[in-house]
Design an enzyme around this catalytic site. Structure first.
Site, PDB file in Angstrom:
ATOM      1  N   GLU A  91      13.093  12.840  54.576  1.00 44.48           N
ATOM      2  CA  GLU A  91      13.214  13.748  55.698  1.00 44.48           C
ATOM      3  C   GLU A  91      12.242  14.906  55.604  1.00 44.48           C
ATOM      4  OE1 GLU A  91      17.267  14.574  55.330  1.00 44.48           O
ATOM      5  OE2 GLU A  91      16.997  15.729  53.516  1.00 44.48           O
ATOM      6  N   CYS A 104       9.266  21.859  55.747  1.00 42.55           N
ATOM      7  CA  CYS A 104       9.764  21.492  54.423  1.00 42.55           C
ATOM      8  C   CYS A 104       9.458  20.007  54.217  1.00 42.55           C
ATOM      9  CB  CYS A 104      11.266  21.791  54.370  1.00 42.55           C
ATOM     10  SG  CYS A 104      11.998  21.389  52.794  1.00 42.55           S
ATOM     11  N   CYS A 111      15.165  11.146  43.735  1.00 43.65           N
ATOM     12  CA  CYS A 111      14.647  11.992  42.654  1.00 43.65           C
ATOM     13  C   CYS A 111      15.317  11.563  41.368  1.00 43.65           C
ATOM     14  CB  CYS A 111      14.930  13.470  42.927  1.00 43.65           C
ATOM     15  SG  CYS A 111      14.281  14.564  41.627  1.00 43.65           S
ATOM     16  N   CYS A 115      19.822  16.808  39.144  1.00 41.58           N
ATOM     17  CA  CYS A 115      20.480  18.119  39.133  1.00 41.58           C
ATOM     18  C   CYS A 115      21.879  17.927  39.727  1.00 41.58           C
ATOM     19  CB  CYS A 115      19.670  19.138  39.930  1.00 41.58           C
ATOM     20  SG  CYS A 115      18.018  19.351  39.238  1.00 41.58           S
ATOM     21  N   CYS A 118      22.762  18.543  43.602  1.00 40.34           N
ATOM     22  CA  CYS A 118      21.753  18.133  44.584  1.00 40.34           C
ATOM     23  C   CYS A 118      22.028  16.724  45.080  1.00 40.34           C
ATOM     24  CB  CYS A 118      20.366  18.206  43.948  1.00 40.34           C
ATOM     25  SG  CYS A 118      19.066  17.523  44.989  1.00 40.34           S
ATOM     26  N   CYS A 339      18.144  19.767  52.148  1.00 35.83           N
ATOM     27  CA  CYS A 339      18.224  19.177  50.819  1.00 35.83           C
ATOM     28  C   CYS A 339      18.755  17.750  50.755  1.00 35.83           C
ATOM     29  CB  CYS A 339      19.089  20.061  49.913  1.00 35.83           C
ATOM     30  SG  CYS A 339      18.620  21.769  49.979  1.00 35.83           S
TER      31      CYS A 339
HETATM   32  N1  SAH Z   1      12.684  19.131  43.243  1.00 29.90           N
HETATM   33  C1  SAH Z   1      12.218  20.416  43.573  1.00 29.90           C
HETATM   34  C2  SAH Z   1      12.024  20.633  45.066  1.00 29.90           C
HETATM   35  C3  SAH Z   1      13.037  20.049  45.993  1.00 29.90           C
HETATM   36  S1  SAH Z   1      14.628  20.753  45.998  1.00 29.90           S
HETATM   37  C4  SAH Z   1      13.115  21.482  42.979  1.00 29.90           C
HETATM   38  O1  SAH Z   1      14.168  21.148  42.474  1.00 29.90           O
HETATM   39  O2  SAH Z   1      12.714  22.644  42.987  1.00 29.90           O
HETATM   40  C5  SAH Z   1      14.389  22.299  46.862  1.00 29.90           C
HETATM   41  C6  SAH Z   1      15.396  23.365  46.501  1.00 29.90           C
HETATM   42  O3  SAH Z   1      16.698  23.053  47.004  1.00 29.90           O
HETATM   43  C7  SAH Z   1      15.555  23.529  44.999  1.00 29.90           C
HETATM   44  O4  SAH Z   1      15.601  24.875  44.644  1.00 29.90           O
HETATM   45  C8  SAH Z   1      16.885  22.871  44.766  1.00 29.90           C
HETATM   46  O5  SAH Z   1      17.449  23.282  43.570  1.00 29.90           O
HETATM   47  C9  SAH Z   1      17.660  23.270  45.989  1.00 29.90           C
HETATM   48  N2  SAH Z   1      18.867  22.480  46.236  1.00 29.90           N
HETATM   49  C10 SAH Z   1      19.110  21.202  45.878  1.00 29.90           C
HETATM   50  N3  SAH Z   1      20.351  20.834  46.291  1.00 29.90           N
HETATM   51  C11 SAH Z   1      20.878  21.901  46.921  1.00 29.90           C
HETATM   52  C12 SAH Z   1      22.134  22.137  47.564  1.00 29.90           C
HETATM   53  N4  SAH Z   1      23.062  21.189  47.656  1.00 29.90           N
HETATM   54  N5  SAH Z   1      22.328  23.356  48.110  1.00 29.90           N
HETATM   55  C13 SAH Z   1      21.376  24.310  48.039  1.00 29.90           C
HETATM   56  N6  SAH Z   1      20.183  24.149  47.443  1.00 29.90           N
HETATM   57  C14 SAH Z   1      19.936  22.961  46.881  1.00 29.90           C
HETATM   58 FE1  SF4 Z   2      15.363  16.531  42.104  1.00 31.90          FE
HETATM   59 FE2  SF4 Z   2      17.243  17.709  43.556  1.00 31.90          FE
HETATM   60 FE3  SF4 Z   2      16.813  18.493  41.046  1.00 31.90          FE
HETATM   61 FE4  SF4 Z   2      14.978  19.050  42.928  1.00 31.90          FE
HETATM   62  S1  SF4 Z   2      17.081  19.817  42.840  1.00 31.90           S
HETATM   63  S2  SF4 Z   2      14.605  18.222  40.862  1.00 31.90           S
HETATM   64  S3  SF4 Z   2      15.181  17.220  44.229  1.00 31.90           S
HETATM   65  S4  SF4 Z   2      17.558  16.469  41.678  1.00 31.90           S
END
Ligand code: SAH
Ligand code: SF4
Length: 361
Positions: A91, A104, A111, A115, A118, A339
Site C-alpha cells: 500500500e 508514504c 517484513c 516488531c 506492527c 502501517c
Molecule cells: N520498517 C521501517 C519503516 C516502516 S514502519 C521502520 O520500522 O521504521 C513505519 C513506522 O510505523 C515505524 O516507526 C513503525 O515502528 C511504525 N509502526 C508500525 N506499526 C505500527 C502501529 N501498529 N501503530 C503505530 N505505528 C506503527
Molecule cells: Fe518491519 Fe513493521 Fe518492524 Fe518496520 S515496524 S521493521 S515494517 S516489522
C-alpha cells in the site's frame, strides 16, 4: 519481452539510448516524459522522433503495479492498494496537509523483522519490491493527483519510506528509487523532503550515509535494551549503544542536522514517567526530534493506544529536558490508512495470526 522503463535508473536510460544510437539528451527527454509528466503513452511524447517512438512502442512499457483499490478518507488521506503479483499486496498512502503533501511509500511485501506491535511484521516477509514497484508508487500517485486537477499542493512534495517493509533491508532498490526521487530530471525533491525510516539496521545506516544521505527517522519505541529487545527484536543484533553511535555518524553526513526518533505509545508498556526519563538520557547526546505516534490497533495485537494523559505526561518530561517533540495526529482512520493495515487484511501469507491464536487458545 516488454522492457519496463520504470525499472531504469538514470544511467540505464543513458545506456539504453546509446545502444539505440540516440543522442544523450534523448535519455533526459524520456525521463522527463515518464517521471515529470507521468506519461506512459509513447505517441504522446511529441518531441521524440517517430522512428524512436515506434521502437519504444514495440519493445518497452511504463508499467507500475496494478491498482487493486483507491480510497479517500474524509480528511483527504488517500490510499492505494497495489498488486505486486503472486497474491502480494502493498500500500501507498497520500497525506495532504496545508503546506505540503506527503506520500508514504512501501519497500517490501511484508517484513521479516517482526516488531511486536506492527501488523506488517505479523504478516511475515514475502519479498523485496523492485525499483519499478517502489518508484511506481510515486509515479502512480502523482499521475492520479494530476488527473484529479487541483493546485500544486495536491502533488507529492515529500516522500517518507514508512510504508510496508524495512527499507534498509532492500537497500539497492530503495536507494535507486530515492536517487530518482532526488534527480532533477525525474522528481527533483530535495534531500530534506525524502525521509527514510528504519528499525535500526546499523551497517546499512552507515552505507546510506554514503550512498544517499536523505533525512533519517529511527524507530526507537523503547528507552532501554530490555524493552526494545521485546518490541523491536532487531535490537538484539544492534543494541541501543550501537544504534545511537550510528545516528551520530549519520548526522555528520546528512543534510539535516538531526535524526527523528519515532516512538509508538503503547498503553502500560513504554509510556510511563520513568520511560520518559530514560528516553531523555538515551537521546540527549544526539541532535534529534522525537515523534510520539499513536498506536494503530489491529486484531489480536495485544496492545492498546496510550491515553491522552499518558501521552501529555510523557511529552512534558521530554519538553522539560528541552527536547523537540511532536505528537502525530492520526490520519485516515476511516480507511485504515496506517502501517500495513489494509494489506494485512487482504492476506496473512504465513498464517502467523492463525498460529498465534492457536498457541494462545
Ligand atoms: N520498517 C521501517 C519503516 C516502516 S514502519 C521502520 O520500522 O521504521 C513505519 C513506522 O510505523 C515505524 O516507526 C513503525 O515502528 C511504525 N509502526 C508500525 N506499526 C505500527 C502501529 N501498529 N501503530 C503505530 N505505528 C506503527
Ligand atoms: Fe518491519 Fe513493521 Fe518492524 Fe518496520 S515496524 S521493521 S515494517 S516489522
Amino acid at each position: 519481452m516488454t522492457v519496463n522503463l520504470l525499472e531504469f535508473e538514470k544511467q540505464k536510460f543513458a545506456q539504453f539510448c546509446a545502444e539505440l544510437g540516440e543522442k544523450p539528451f534523448r535519455a533526459r527527454q524520456l525521463m522527463h516524459w515518464i517521471h515529470q509528466s507521468g506519461v506512459d503513452d509513447f505517441d504522446a511524447m511529441t518531441d521524440i522522433a517517430k522512428p524512436l517512438r515506434e521502437r519504444l512502442k514495440a519493445d518497452c512499457g511504463v508499467i507500475p503495479p496494478r491498482v487493486i483499490s483507491d480510497t479517500t478518507a474524509a480528511d483527504g488521506t488517500r490510499k492505494w492498494l497495489l498488486d505486486v503479483n503472486a497474491g502480494n499486496a502493498i500500500e501507498t498512502v497520500f497525506i495532504p496537509e496545508r503546506t505540503r503533501s506527503t506520500l508514504c511509500v512501501s519497500s517490501q511485501a511484508g517484513c521479516a523483522l517482526e516488531c511486536s506491535f506492527c501488523s506488517t511484521g505479523r504478516q511475515g516477509f514475502n519479498r523485496n519490491l523492485s525499483l519499478s514497484e517502489i518508484i511506481g508508487q510515486l509515479w502512480l500517485a502523482n499521475r492520479s493527483l494530476a488527473a484529479a486537477g487541483g493546485d500544486d499542493v495536491r502533488r507529492v512534495t515529500n516522500v517518507v519510506m514508512m510504508g510496508m517493509g524495512e527499507p534498509l533491508a532492500n537497500f539497492d532498490n530503495v536507494v535507486a528509487a530515492m536517487h530518482l526521487m532526488l534527480d532533477d530530471d525525474a522528481y527533483g525533491l530535495s534531500r530534506r523532503r525524502v525521509t527514510l525510516s528504519t528499525s535500526g539496521l546499523v551497517p546499512q545506516m552507515d552505507r546510506l550515509g554514503d550512498a544517499c544521505p536523505v533525512a533519517l527517522a529511527v524507530s526507537l519505541h523503547a528507552p532501554n535494551d530490555q524493552l526494545r529487545d521485546e518490541l523491536v527484536p532487531i535490537n538484539k543484533k544492534y543494541p541501543l549503544k550501537q544504534l545511537m553511535a550510528a545516528c551520530l555518524r549519520y548526522i555528520e553526513k546528512a543534510p539535516r542536522d538531526f535524526v527523528t526518533f519515532e516512538y509508538v505509545m503503547l498503553d502500560g508498556v513504554n509510556d510511563s514517567y520513568e520511560h520518559a526519563r530514560q528516553l531523555v538520557r538515551l537521546v540527549s547526546p544526539v541532535p534529534c526530534k522525537i515523534n510520539l505516534i499513536p498506536f494503530n490497533p489491529f486484531p489480536d495485537s495485544g496492545y492498546t493506544r496510550s491515553g491522552a494523559e499518558a501521552v501529555a505526561r510523557f511529552r512534558d518530561v521530554l519538553m522539560a529536558a528541552s527536547l523537540t517533540v511532536t505528537v502525530r495526529r492520526t490520519r485516515g482512520d476511516d480507511i485504515d490508512a496506517a502501517c500495513g493495515q489494509l494489506a494485512g487484511r487482504v492476506q496473512d501469507r504465513t498464517r502467523r495470526r492463525e498460529r498465534r491464536t492457536a498457541t494462545v487458545s
